[in-house]
Design a protein around this motif. Structure first.
Motif, PDB file in Angstrom:
ATOM      1  N   TRP A  10       0.815  -1.103   0.013  1.00 27.56           N
ATOM      2  CA  TRP A  10       0.056  -0.037  -0.004  1.00 27.56           C
ATOM      3  C   TRP A  10       0.859   1.179  -0.022  1.00 27.56           C
ATOM      4  O   TRP A  10       0.519   2.205  -0.700  1.00 27.56           O
ATOM      5  N   THR A  11       1.868   1.104   0.696  1.00 27.86           N
ATOM      6  CA  THR A  11       2.660   2.346   0.770  1.00 27.86           C
ATOM      7  C   THR A  11       3.930   2.547  -0.019  1.00 27.86           C
ATOM      8  O   THR A  11       4.304   3.846  -0.505  1.00 27.86           O
ATOM      9  N   ILE A  12       4.403   1.690  -0.820  1.00 26.11           N
ATOM     10  CA  ILE A  12       5.491   1.681  -1.488  1.00 26.11           C
ATOM     11  C   ILE A  12       5.003   1.311  -3.235  1.00 26.11           C
ATOM     12  O   ILE A  12       4.783   2.201  -3.708  1.00 26.11           O
ATOM     13  N   SER A  13       4.673   0.162  -3.253  1.00 23.36           N
ATOM     14  CA  SER A  13       4.198  -0.580  -4.620  1.00 23.36           C
ATOM     15  C   SER A  13       3.252   0.104  -5.331  1.00 23.36           C
ATOM     16  O   SER A  13       3.412   0.793  -6.376  1.00 23.36           O
ATOM     17  N   LEU A  14       2.131   0.438  -4.659  1.00 20.08           N
ATOM     18  CA  LEU A  14       0.853   0.988  -5.374  1.00 20.08           C
ATOM     19  C   LEU A  14       1.118   2.459  -5.551  1.00 20.08           C
ATOM     20  O   LEU A  14       1.135   2.763  -6.707  1.00 20.08           O
ATOM     21  N   PRO A  15       1.787   3.393  -4.738  1.00 23.74           N
ATOM     22  CA  PRO A  15       1.928   4.616  -5.288  1.00 23.74           C
ATOM     23  C   PRO A  15       3.044   4.709  -6.142  1.00 23.74           C
ATOM     24  O   PRO A  15       2.965   5.530  -7.009  1.00 23.74           O
ATOM     25  N   LEU A  16       4.024   3.889  -6.127  1.00 28.09           N
ATOM     26  CA  LEU A  16       5.162   4.044  -7.275  1.00 28.09           C
ATOM     27  C   LEU A  16       4.405   3.428  -8.798  1.00 28.09           C
ATOM     28  O   LEU A  16       4.914   3.898  -9.530  1.00 28.09           O
ATOM     29  N   ALA A  17       3.363   2.562  -8.605  1.00 25.97           N
ATOM     30  CA  ALA A  17       2.822   2.207  -9.953  1.00 25.97           C
ATOM     31  C   ALA A  17       1.677   3.278 -10.359  1.00 25.97           C
ATOM     32  O   ALA A  17       0.928   3.159 -11.029  1.00 25.97           O
TER      33      ALA A  17
END
Ligand SMILES: Nc1ncnc2c1ncn2[C@@H]1O[C@H](COP(=O)(O)OP(=O)(O)OP(=O)(O)O)[C@@H](O)[C@H]1O
Ligand SMILES: Nc1ncnc2c1ncn2[C@@H]1O[C@H](COP(=O)(O)OP(=O)(O)OP(=O)(O)O)[C@@H](O)[C@H]1O
Ligand SMILES: [Mg+2]
Ligand SMILES: [Mg+2]
Lengths: 206, 231, 232, 231, 206
Positions: D137-144
């Motif tokens: 939620w905090t890393i992968s999603l925002p980076l995508a």
């Protein structure tokens, strides 16, 4: 070849300024973290445009407001603080990237020579992703040297190398400095390194 | 396994889809590049224009093409008188329709990849003596490859499935503009044509599956390998 | 060998016209090139200057539009075929109903919908609307209509049970096993359903007139009759 | 400026497109994630299945929906008997059709971005105490995020333009399933309806232009800013 | 807390192996470039799975073939050789990332404390992209400390820092080592650093 640099540039809320002349040989840029050492090298390389000032190497003017040579015309060899190997090319193709572009007359080192003194022969077919920190750094040094530059910019090039490798490479840098008489701008925090290599030391700071 | 008529349809679909995608590729890339890298007045207009074929019902796109490229249309007349070329009822017209419908998908995919390219690597290439052009070809373009391959797959699939704009623009001429979707449409018009529809639909699926597998293989051959060796 | 004439024909003629073209080719003529699509699309292509020879429309209105654009060859427009409207239900349906003045269509539909080709746009739908209006039931079903893209799509809604009743051409209903014809609309309840044919001004192929004549000949008409079309 | 009828059509199009895209978003993301991150048998089949609505003529997709979700269809019967829900002739059916047509575009865009996420950052998050979920939620999603926004724009545009599957599946009922493209189609069927077509087409364009500008603004607010501050 | 490590792992065509026990305090990992120092830290952190062996910290078994704790359960603070700041979070959000996750009881440092001794107060609202090499490194150190780890892994943490900053941070590391009694695995090529900080030195090599 003498270096004559006088540049200033705003970055966010900071002002970076540097002004120095240096004779041939290795000029160490010295200063606290965030002082602007990397920014000065970027300006010399043509990757960051100074707001004003000039950059002269020997009798070539790289920048003076009117003149602004593109990076590829400056013949700088830049060993970046953060490697910047091309991730989609194997080590060999990274090394030969600049080597293959420049006219043969400008080269002053062969692939074999570079590979040998950097000790990276076993890495030639590897992808950059799989290299250790020190291995990547050596490849980056080789890539810059092989492009046959007329001036070297080195941003903490030895920081993650072991002592043995470090002194090997220092010997090479000394040879470049003394035999090829290439001017070198060299950033390092290591006193011993600077004491051994530097012809002159320039303080970059607030 | 396939009747000669079906072979003809498949071959035509491949030709139309292939030509459409390959011809669009450089144009789409150029547009994607400009949209990803430059801010200029009219940027949103260009962006919107590219998306247009996605938003309008395909029949309207076909109708606009007909108005512009038909023998009475301004571009059609110009093509005819200068080059003696007419797109009406020709497979080239079908390819044009497919290309225009595929354009927005291709631009978006490539743009995403271009925006993901680390520009500091381009700077590094420049210090090694690469001209902007050379750095483009050797650094930026290869790094954007995943998007280019995605664009090829999306564009090809869209072309293979294009119906509304094609039938409206270049009609439904056997051997010339009657691609798979148009043949499926024709079969749907015939009561009890469901078997034929199913057969042709499966053919479409097989074609795009082929394109998919090919692209996966290409990805693995280029981009994938250097990732696998990583951590 | 000369190329066959390019024939633009309404999609609902697909089977019958293909058969007629084959019969024509069997006589040693170049095989006509048949392009089937919605009449509206074909008429637009003609009006955009398409190099075609013969146009067979599913209604008069689009032929009128082409004529007004001055693209028909004078004196070649004539009516080729007629058709009838039928009320259909899914094959499993038990419904009994005869289309007549004031018939209980709304009641038969219940909460279901009546599948039609779009009554504002597509010919078959326009005829159906006219018939229902004439029979005095349109106002009671207008809100229950499911307008489809074309006759076949309307029929598909009935075949799949999405609509309990639908109105389509007799020729379509005839060929589907999944629907049952509940009743036929009186021919007097709607304007005559006519498929006009005409040669186009753009025609360069001599055979085109011959093919047109063949379609209108006894042998040609027999083929269409076999597919359920009526004489005009 | 707009007639009440036109307002109704626009509102319906927005509702159908919005619901379709938002409902598809998590599903499309899940599929994109699985395709980007996992190798498993049947992966290519899933990939092909997702691309299907792109390859098949929309009318066939609509016809398949009718077969599956109609009262005689397996899913339709099940929905009816368990939930008393029918999609037939309802705007929800139109949203389903639009969602299915938008799916391949959304999956591709998100997959491209997910493949571009530096997985070492996820590792870094884990050493800082983040569970796989939290790191997602905090890393992968925002980076995508760039891919997610591209997916929203593409999906919305596609939904706003969806015609063939919708009219075949849920027909063209004013106020319920008559979205902009269906209204445009009706107008196109009538000789002399070009003025109406143009008017409605411009409305479509305006809607998607709005979506485009909104998304550009979102990109700039999130992703863009941290780039501008860089070098 | 004692460290007991015995791991082996194939990477491409190389075998990395390390086996050592160490008491509390700072254990320096020493060895030539490419010897496998970073790989050993990755295995301790749970980012790289050993082919066989075990990893025990005090009385906690992090790995032994049967047990394989996920990284987030290992309570390691890892300062990576290559920074790895989250590019989509400002410096402040990078620093508090782990701090906000762990239970308050596990924390042993506040944001203010970290910011102050690392001298990064003026950077809190910046994006990682805009940091200099040394600034980024300091933020990375702060991020790891603020997550309240029970063991610290530091991969050349001081390499691009200036001398003043370097000795400031060494003081902090000494305090962590002596007052908090946290075990520290420390990779460095700098003899002076190791001489000053290390309780024990482990040679990683072929
Ligand atoms: N995927 C891989 N394929 C092949 N070799 C690999 C792979 N990953 C790592 N290696 C090799 O494993 C060795 C250990 O790497 P590691 O990063 O642990 O070294 P290191 O001791 O940290 O070196 P440095 O001091 O240079 O950072 C290196 O020689 C590296 O090239
Ligand atoms: N976009 C930006 N916005 C604000 N400040 C910036 C930006 N880019 C760089 N800076 C600041 O400019 C200063 C100079 O950076 P530079 O990278 O040149 O430092 P340096 O001397 O190389 O430091 P180090 O030794 O840590 O690498 C730093 O304080 C950096 O934070
Ligand atoms: Mg620096
Ligand atoms: Mg290392």
């Amino acid at each position: 070849m003498a270096i004559d640099i006088d540049v200033a540039r705003r970055l966010g809320d900071r002002s970076i300024a540097a002004r120095f002349t240096a004779g041939p040989g290795l000029t160490a840029l010295f200063g606290p973290s965030g002082a602007g050492k990397t920014s000065v090298l970027n300006m010399v390389a043509g990757l960051l445009r100074p707001d004003r000032g000039h950059i002269r190497i020997g009798d070539r003017t790289l920048f003076d407001g009117a003149i602004d040579l593109p990076p590829e015309a400056r013949r700088v060899g830049y060993v970046f603080q953060d490697g910047r190997l091309f991730p989609h090319r194997r080590v060999r193709a990274n090394l030969t990237y600049g080597h293959d572009i420049v006219p043969a007359a400008n080269r002053w080192m062969t692939l074999d020579e570079a590979v040998q003194f950097l000790g990276i022969g076993h890495l030639l077919d590897r992808w950059p992703h799989s290299l250790s920190g020190g291995e990547a750094q050596r490849v980056a040094i080789g890539r810059a040297l092989l492009a046959g530059p007329e001036i070297l910019l080195m941003d903490e090039p030895l920081s993650s190398l072991d002592t043995a490798r470090r002194s090997d490479i220092m010997v090479v840098i000394e040879r470049i400095r003394d035999e090829l008489k290439l001017p070198i701008l060299y950033v390092s925090h290591d006193r011993a390194e600077i004491d051994r290599l530097a012809t002159s030391v320039v303080e970059i700071g607030e | 396994m396939l009747s000669p008529e079906e072979w003809e349809i498949v071959a035509l679909s491949l030709k139309v889809g292939g030509v459409a995608v390959l011809a669009t590729l450089p144009i789409a890339f150029a547009i994607a590049w400009v949209l990803a890298r430059y801010r200029f007045p009219g940027r949103v207009v260009l962006d919107a224009l590219v998306h247009l074929p996605l938003v309008l019902p395909p029949v309207v796109t076909g109708w606009l093409l007909l108005i512009a490229f038909g023998p009475f249309g301004p571009i059609g007349r110009w093509l005819e008188s200068w080059f003696g070329v007419s797109l009406m009822f020709r497979w080239t017209g079908a390819a044009l329709a497919a290309a225009i419908m595929a354009l927005p998908l291709m631009v978006r995919a490539m743009r995403l990849s271009i925006e993901g390219v680390d520009r500091r690597l381009e700077g590094a290439a420049r210090t090694l003596g690469a001209s902007p052009w050379h750095s483009f070809w050797t650094i930026s373009l290869p790094l954007a490859l995943p998007g280019i391959l995605a664009a090829l797959v999306l564009g090809f699939a869209r072309s293979i499935g294009e119906f509304g704009a094609t039938i409206t623009f270049v009609s439904n001429i056997p051997g010339e503009t009657r691609t798979l979707p148009l043949a499926i449409y024709s079969a749907l018009q015939v009561p009890g044509g469901e078997a034929m529809v199913t057969r042709l639909a499966l053919l479409s699926v097989a074609l795009s599956l082929g394109a998919l597998i090919l692209s996966e293989w290409l990805v693995r051959r280029t981009h994938g390998e250097r990732q696998r060796h990583g951590d | 060998q000369e190329r066959g004439p390019v024939v633009l024909a309404a999609a609902s003629l697909q089977e019958s016209l293909t058969e007629a073209a084959n019969a024509w080719a069997a006589k040693g003529h170049a095989k006509p090139v048949l392009s089937f699509a919605a009449s509206s699309a074909l008429a637009r292509q003609v009006m955009a200057g398409a190099p075609a020879d013969l146009f067979l429309s599913a209604d008069e209105e689009w032929m009128d539009a082409v004529a007004k654009a001055g693209l028909l060859r004078a004196g070649t427009r004539t009516t080729l075929l007629g058709n009838r409207l039928v009320l259909i239900a899914p094959a499993s349906s038990q419904v009994r109903l005869t289309p007549a003045r004031g018939f209980a269509l709304a009641k038969a539909l219940g909460t279901g919908r009546l599948a039609l080709a779009d009554p504002d746009a597509v010919p078959a739908g326009k005829y159906a609307k006219a018939a229902l209006t004439h029979l005095g039931v349109w106002s009671s079903v207008a809100a229950k209509v499911a307008p489809a893209e074309n006759v076949r799509a309307a029929m598909a809604l009935v075949e799949r049970g999405a609509a309990p009743l639908g109105i389509v051409y007799a020729t379509d209903a005839r060929a589907s096993k999944a629907v049952r014809v509940v009743g036929t609309f009186p021919a007097s309840s709607h304007p005559p359903i006519r498929y006009p044919v005409a040669l186009l001004k753009a025609s360069r192929i001599k055979d085109a007139a011959g093919f047109r004549a063949f379609l209108l000949s006894k042998q040609g008409r027999a083929i269409f009759a076999r597919h359920g079309f009526s004489a005009p």
